[in-house]
Design an enzyme around this catalytic site. Structure first.
Site, PDB file in Angstrom:
ATOM      1  N   PHE A 186      -6.486  -2.082   1.263  1.00  0.00           N
ATOM      2  CA  PHE A 186      -5.489  -2.370   2.291  1.00  0.00           C
ATOM      3  C   PHE A 186      -4.182  -2.833   1.646  1.00  0.00           C
ATOM      4  O   PHE A 186      -3.274  -2.037   1.437  1.00  0.00           O
ATOM      5  CB  PHE A 186      -6.024  -3.413   3.287  1.00  0.00           C
ATOM      6  N   CYS A 187      -4.091  -4.094   1.317  1.00  0.00           N
ATOM      7  CA  CYS A 187      -2.824  -4.676   0.880  1.00  0.00           C
ATOM      8  C   CYS A 187      -2.408  -4.249  -0.525  1.00  0.00           C
ATOM      9  O   CYS A 187      -1.214  -4.071  -0.779  1.00  0.00           O
ATOM     10  CB  CYS A 187      -2.889  -6.195   1.003  1.00  0.00           C
ATOM     11  N   ILE A 188      -3.348  -4.060  -1.426  1.00  0.00           N
ATOM     12  CA  ILE A 188      -2.975  -3.615  -2.775  1.00  0.00           C
ATOM     13  C   ILE A 188      -2.536  -2.154  -2.729  1.00  0.00           C
ATOM     14  O   ILE A 188      -1.431  -1.807  -3.180  1.00  0.00           O
ATOM     15  CB  ILE A 188      -4.133  -3.837  -3.771  1.00  0.00           C
ATOM     16  N   SER A 224       0.796  -1.777  -0.741  1.00  0.00           N
ATOM     17  CA  SER A 224       1.950  -2.381  -1.418  1.00  0.00           C
ATOM     18  C   SER A 224       2.343  -1.637  -2.685  1.00  0.00           C
ATOM     19  O   SER A 224       3.534  -1.521  -2.989  1.00  0.00           O
ATOM     20  CB  SER A 224       1.670  -3.861  -1.713  1.00  0.00           C
TER      21      SER A 224
END
Length: 187
Positions: free
Chosen positions: A124-126, A129
């Site tokens: 998700f976030c890695i 981003s």
């Protein structure tokens, strides 16, 4: 290679409650893996500070009914990675550390061209981003042993991490790219 003054270490969502609660063997394995990631990122933070690189902490502000609800103990950044005076904390509400935040302006005002990314939740976030950093014109070093997640569906966290290291290691544009490095070699 980028000079430390053109580099920022961005640690994403390494918060006390980042992993779902549970005491089964797989949850314990994920918690142990998280502790290893935290130790490697803490060492990388020390080296980044000594080299004069910019450090940025990204903290997810979740809704009240979530384990990362803003202001709760689970929302707190892990104590091993506590921001030091003068280090920026970026608050986000989506997987993308750039979306609706001041991350890009914070990087540009410091002349940053290269970001080193580590943290939590890999798919998700890695992932989001890293891809967003490339889209915003930054070169990325993904810390291959510096991000983690939990088991999801039929995949173990180890499989998820390996998959994302492989896929993101091939990701880039004509002008910007992702490279993978182990934490010991990331700076």
């Amino acid at each position: 290679m980028f000079a430390p003054r053109e580099t920022a270490l961005i640690v994403i969502d390494v918060q006390e409650g980042i992993l779902p609660a549970g005491d089964g063997p797989r949850q314990q394995a994920a918690a142990t893996a998280l502790d290893g990631v935290v130790a490697r990122l803490a060492d990388l933070q020390v080296r980044a500070r000594a080299a004069g690189a910019t450090l940025i902490h990204v903290q997810h502000d979740a809704p009240d009914d979530h384990r990362l609800a803003k202001g709760t103990p689970g929302w707190e950044i892990r104590r091993e990675l506590t921001p030091q005076p003068g280090e920026r904390v970026i608050h986000k509400t989506t997987c993308d550390s750039f979306l609706d935040t001041d991350l890009k302006p914070a990087l540009l005002e410091r002349g940053i061209r290269h970001v080193i990314i580590g943290g939590c939740m890999t798919p998700f976030c890695i992932d989001t981003s890293v891809r967003s950093a490339i889209a915003h014109g930054f070169d990325v070093t993904l810390v291959a042993d510096g991000h983690t997640t939990c088991d999801m569906g039929g995949l173990t966290f180890e499989q998820i991490i390996d998959h994302h290291n492989t896929v993101l290691g091939w990701f880039g544009t004509a002008t910007n790219k992702v490279v993978l490095k182990m934490a010991a070699d990331a700076l």
